[in-house]
Design an enzyme around this catalytic site. Structure first.
Site, mmCIF file in Angstrom:
data_model
loop_
_atom_site.group_PDB
_atom_site.id
_atom_site.type_symbol
_atom_site.label_atom_id
_atom_site.label_comp_id
_atom_site.label_asym_id
_atom_site.label_seq_id
_atom_site.Cartn_x
_atom_site.Cartn_y
_atom_site.Cartn_z
ATOM 1 N N SER A 9 0.842 -1.197 0.000
ATOM 2 C CA SER A 9 0.000 0.000 0.000
ATOM 3 C C SER A 9 0.876 1.246 0.000
ATOM 4 O O SER A 9 1.582 1.528 0.971
ATOM 5 C CB SER A 9 -0.903 0.012 1.233
ATOM 6 O OG SER A 9 -1.548 1.267 1.316
ATOM 7 N N HIS A 34 -1.137 -1.159 -4.395
ATOM 8 C CA HIS A 34 -2.415 -0.808 -3.770
ATOM 9 C C HIS A 34 -2.413 0.702 -3.499
ATOM 10 O O HIS A 34 -1.496 1.228 -2.872
ATOM 11 C CB HIS A 34 -2.608 -1.588 -2.468
ATOM 12 C CG HIS A 34 -3.914 -1.348 -1.796
ATOM 13 N ND1 HIS A 34 -5.085 -1.996 -2.149
ATOM 14 C CD2 HIS A 34 -4.257 -0.509 -0.780
ATOM 15 C CE1 HIS A 34 -6.073 -1.584 -1.377
ATOM 16 N NE2 HIS A 34 -5.604 -0.674 -0.539
ATOM 17 N N ASP A 36 -4.606 4.016 -2.121
ATOM 18 C CA ASP A 36 -5.736 4.426 -1.276
ATOM 19 C C ASP A 36 -6.135 5.865 -1.546
ATOM 20 O O ASP A 36 -5.361 6.788 -1.311
ATOM 21 C CB ASP A 36 -5.334 4.287 0.198
ATOM 22 C CG ASP A 36 -5.121 2.845 0.595
ATOM 23 O OD1 ASP A 36 -6.088 2.070 0.513
ATOM 24 O OD2 ASP A 36 -3.988 2.490 0.964
ATOM 25 N N MET A 38 -8.697 8.757 -0.411
ATOM 26 C CA MET A 38 -9.606 9.141 0.690
ATOM 27 C C MET A 38 -10.081 10.568 0.497
ATOM 28 O O MET A 38 -9.295 11.438 0.095
ATOM 29 C CB MET A 38 -8.855 9.063 2.018
ATOM 30 C CG MET A 38 -8.195 7.734 2.283
ATOM 31 S SD MET A 38 -7.295 7.800 3.841
ATOM 32 C CE MET A 38 -6.506 6.196 3.829
ATOM 33 N N HIS A 67 -8.232 1.633 -4.311
ATOM 34 C CA HIS A 67 -9.215 1.476 -3.228
ATOM 35 C C HIS A 67 -9.800 2.854 -2.926
ATOM 36 O O HIS A 67 -9.122 3.710 -2.375
ATOM 37 C CB HIS A 67 -8.475 0.889 -2.014
ATOM 38 C CG HIS A 67 -9.289 0.757 -0.776
ATOM 39 N ND1 HIS A 67 -8.726 0.504 0.461
ATOM 40 C CD2 HIS A 67 -10.637 0.832 -0.549
ATOM 41 C CE1 HIS A 67 -9.673 0.421 1.373
ATOM 42 N NE2 HIS A 67 -10.838 0.631 0.794
ATOM 43 N N MET A 69 -11.958 5.248 -0.898
ATOM 44 C CA MET A 69 -12.659 5.501 0.367
ATOM 45 C C MET A 69 -13.311 6.868 0.243
ATOM 46 O O MET A 69 -12.892 7.852 0.871
ATOM 47 C CB MET A 69 -11.654 5.428 1.531
ATOM 48 C CG MET A 69 -11.269 3.998 1.865
ATOM 49 S SD MET A 69 -9.721 3.889 2.774
ATOM 50 C CE MET A 69 -8.599 3.869 1.387
ATOM 51 N N MET A 138 -11.885 -5.191 5.086
ATOM 52 C CA MET A 138 -11.099 -4.254 5.891
ATOM 53 C C MET A 138 -10.839 -4.874 7.261
ATOM 54 O O MET A 138 -11.776 -5.203 7.998
ATOM 55 C CB MET A 138 -11.841 -2.924 6.070
ATOM 56 C CG MET A 138 -11.996 -2.095 4.801
ATOM 57 S SD MET A 138 -10.460 -1.747 3.928
ATOM 58 C CE MET A 138 -9.484 -0.913 5.175
ATOM 59 N N ASP A 176 -7.091 -5.943 3.967
ATOM 60 C CA ASP A 176 -6.462 -4.618 3.994
ATOM 61 C C ASP A 176 -6.468 -4.045 5.412
ATOM 62 O O ASP A 176 -7.527 -3.735 5.954
ATOM 63 C CB ASP A 176 -7.227 -3.693 3.036
ATOM 64 C CG ASP A 176 -6.530 -2.363 2.834
ATOM 65 O OD1 ASP A 176 -5.408 -2.183 3.337
ATOM 66 O OD2 ASP A 176 -7.138 -1.502 2.156
HETATM 67 C C1 DX5 Z 1 -6.443 2.003 5.293
HETATM 68 C C2 DX5 Z 1 -5.980 1.658 3.902
HETATM 69 C C3 DX5 Z 1 -4.896 0.663 3.864
HETATM 70 C C4 DX5 Z 1 -3.649 1.062 4.579
HETATM 71 C C5 DX5 Z 1 -3.059 -0.191 5.163
HETATM 72 O O1 DX5 Z 1 -7.590 2.737 5.232
HETATM 73 O O2 DX5 Z 1 -7.047 1.164 3.139
HETATM 74 O O3 DX5 Z 1 -4.608 0.243 2.535
HETATM 75 O O4 DX5 Z 1 -2.692 1.692 3.766
HETATM 76 O O5 DX5 Z 1 -1.989 0.176 5.943
HETATM 77 P P1 DX5 Z 1 -1.360 -0.781 7.025
HETATM 78 O O6 DX5 Z 1 -0.845 -1.981 6.289
HETATM 79 O O7 DX5 Z 1 -0.264 0.074 7.598
HETATM 80 O O8 DX5 Z 1 -2.423 -1.110 8.017
HETATM 81 ZN ZN ZN Z 2 -6.554 0.223 1.140
#
Ligand code: DX5
Ligand code: ZN
Length: 219
Positions: A9, A34, A36, A38, A67, A69, A138, A176
């Site tokens: 990620s 991956h 993210d 947000m 991903h 969010m 999650m 994740d």
């Molecule tokens: C959290 C993200 C994850 C995050 C995971 O909301 O969706 O992808 O980067 O990070 P770690 O592996 O540090 O929990």
């Molecule tokens: Zn993620």
């Protein structure tokens, strides 16, 4: 699905050296990037948006696993396809018309993913599982890297695997949040196909070596 997938990620990468970290993933045993996204509304944090994803896509050579969010992801499906996303995952909790959203993602040529918050029961996917390419379970509350793994995830993965088999679906199970070498094997044994790991990889002394170890561990 035999070979298990490791998806670092990039949220945990060094943003001042993003190209360096992407190239490390390119050269490593990892399978996907991956990413993210947000929006500060669906989750209480803002990561990065389209210009940064464009820069990532210019250097990344592996599958872009995006991903989202964000609320109302339908507004941006086309944009993410144009930016080069291969997998586009939306949150179950953000999609009142999930079936329509999944069709729209696939119509843009991407694999369609659905992420479930820790409180969301897998049985809610009973009627859509055959339309889903990837379920992202999650294992922390979304919004931040570096949180600790929620133990209930194992039971959830087992139940999801049963649902997938019962419905003869071809859905991959992705985990994740809080993934480490401590829980990786148990997650795979429970039925996971894809492990996302942020902090465990990027905060380690030798990220490339950590990816190698994770990959070896899950076979
Ligand atoms: C959290 C993200 C994850 C995050 C995971 O909301 O969706 O992808 O980067 O990070 P770690 O592996 O540090 O929990
Ligand atoms: Zn993620």
């Amino acid at each position: 699905m035999d070979e298990k997938i490791i998806a670092p990620s990039l949220l945990a990468a060094d943003f001042a050296n993003l190209q360096r970290d992407i190239e490390m993933v390119n050269q490593s045993d990892a399978d996907w990037h991956h990413i993210d996204i947000m929006d500060g509304v669906f989750v209480p944090n803002i990561s990065f948006g389209m210009p940064v994803l464009k820069a990532i896509a210019a250097h990344a050579t592996k599958t872009l696993d995006v991903h989202l969010m964000i609320v109302d992801p339908d507004r941006y499906i086309k944009t993410f396809a144009e930016l080069g996303a291969n997998n586009l995952t939306v949150h179950y909790e953000a999609c009142p018309h999930l079936h329509r959203t999944l069709q729209a993602i696939k119509a843009e040529g991407m694999a369609a993913g659905v992420a479930l918050n820790p409180h969301t029961n897998i049985n809610l996917l009973e009627d859509t599982i055959n339309d889903i390419d990837l379920v992202c379970v999650m294992s922390v509350n979304p919004g931040f890297g570096g949180q600790s793994f929620i133990e209930n995830t194992y039971d959830k993965v087992k139940a999801l695997k049963e649902l997938i088999i019962r419905k003869s679906a071809h859905t991959l199970i992705e985990i994740d949040g809080g993934v480490t070498s401590e829980n990786a094997k148990q997650l795979i044994d429970a039925g996971a196909d894809v492990l996302v790991a942020g902090s465990f990889i990027f905060k380690s002394d030798n990220p490339s070596q950590t990816i190698k170890k994770l990959k070896k561990l899950v076979g």
